[in-house]
Design a protein around this motif. Structure first.
Motif, PDB file in Angstrom:
ATOM      1  N   LEU A  96      73.364 -27.941  32.716  1.00  0.00           N
ATOM      2  CA  LEU A  96      72.815 -26.658  32.272  1.00  0.00           C
ATOM      3  C   LEU A  96      73.773 -25.936  31.329  1.00  0.00           C
ATOM      4  O   LEU A  96      73.370 -25.413  30.284  1.00  0.00           O
ATOM      5  N   GLY A  97      75.051 -25.888  31.687  1.00  0.00           N
ATOM      6  CA  GLY A  97      76.020 -25.158  30.878  1.00  0.00           C
ATOM      7  C   GLY A  97      76.304 -25.810  29.536  1.00  0.00           C
ATOM      8  O   GLY A  97      76.532 -25.119  28.543  1.00  0.00           O
ATOM      9  N   LEU A  98      76.275 -27.143  29.488  1.00  0.00           N
ATOM     10  CA  LEU A  98      76.602 -27.850  28.255  1.00  0.00           C
ATOM     11  C   LEU A  98      75.416 -27.985  27.301  1.00  0.00           C
ATOM     12  O   LEU A  98      75.607 -28.214  26.110  1.00  0.00           O
ATOM     13  N   THR A  99      74.207 -27.850  27.826  1.00  0.00           N
ATOM     14  CA  THR A  99      73.027 -28.007  26.971  1.00  0.00           C
ATOM     15  C   THR A  99      72.283 -26.701  26.723  1.00  0.00           C
ATOM     16  O   THR A  99      71.493 -26.605  25.780  1.00  0.00           O
ATOM     17  N   GLY A 100      72.530 -25.675  27.554  1.00  0.00           N
ATOM     18  CA  GLY A 100      71.805 -24.414  27.398  1.00  0.00           C
ATOM     19  C   GLY A 100      70.334 -24.537  27.760  1.00  0.00           C
ATOM     20  O   GLY A 100      69.507 -23.720  27.345  1.00  0.00           O
TER      21      GLY A 100
END
Length: 262
Positions: A96-100
């Motif tokens: 989630l954090g790396l792909t938005g």
């Protein structure tokens, strides 16, 4: 080279406050900027929350719309994200954090980011019921919300249905290794559309932001919330001072101000 920012007209009230004597409403009102908080908004919210805390008649505060567009604007998922995202199943938090990637309500409840799922058609009724509540007891509030709750099934095309491949790829030690792992899976014929979109999202983001977040979430797994918030504040100060990079300012210009996405 000097940066020129084009500011859109802000609404007069960027945070709306309402409710009654026992239940207060705090509504973010900056939708054209994805409800990104600014100093004025934080100041208003803090002022009102302190008033509510000192008022024994206030039993509940309802906060409404939020967004975290971090890596796409040269920032990083902060405000404790390294704490709560690192505690999601497997390496779903890294994904989630790396792909938005944006999740819907069903997915948020399934992965543990939300405690209850209420269908949009019932939200007004729930809000009215909460505003009529006279107790601040957590069990009482939770029981009331439970009467409006549904347990829908996560859709087959949801990223949460892809935990096996997410855990395989996003458990790697570096951003480069994660990308390489995704590319290897793509070459092997796995999840072509999903992997292509995932890689595209990561490559659209600031490489520095991705590296900062990956290291931060890995630290967050073994830290408490105070330690995670302290680190977030420290990193944010450096990004705002442009100590290492101008990505945050350029990303904000491209996505939030000029909106040319360049």
């Amino acid at each position: 080279m000097a940066l020129s920012f084009k500011f859109d007209t802000e609404p007069i009230n960027q945070v709306l406050f309402g409710g009654n004597s026992s239940v207060k409403l705090v509504i973010l009102n900056r939708p054209h900027k994805l409800n990104v908080l600014n100093f004025e908004m934080v100041s208003q919210i803090l002022k009102h929350l302190r008033m509510y805390e000192d008022d024994s008649s206030v039993k509940l505060v309802i906060l409404k719309v939020f967004a975290m567009p971090e890596a796409h604007i040269g920032y990083f998922p902060d405000v404790g994200a390294s704490y709560f995202l690192s505690r999601l199943p497997g390496y779903f938090g890294e994904y989630l954090g790396l792909t938005g990637t944006r999740l819907d309500g069903i997915e948020m409840a399934a992965c543990g980011l939300a405690t209850h799922f209420v269908h949009s058609t019932k939200l007004n009724a729930l809000e009215n019921a909460l505003q009529a509540i006279t107790s601040s007891n957590v069990s009482t509030v939770s029981a009331l919300i439970e009467t409006f709750t549904e347990k829908p099934t996560v859709k087959q095309d949801s990223p949460f249905k892809r935990l096996e491949i997410i855990n395989k790829c996003f458990s790697k030690g570096t951003v480069e290794d994660i990308i390489q792992s995704l590319e290897n899976e793509l070459e092997n014929g796995a999840e072509e559309k999903w992997i292509t979109n995932t890689l595209s999202s990561m490559r659209f983001s600031s490489p520095m932001s991705l590296k900062i977040f990956l290291k931060s979430i890995r630290k967050g797994r073994i830290e408490n919330i105070e330690e995670c918030l302290y680190r977030d504040y420290n990193i944010a100060c450096h990004l705002n001072r442009r100590t290492v990079s101008n990505d945050f300012y350029e990303g904000s210009r491209a996505k939030l101000f000029d909106k040319d996405k360049a």
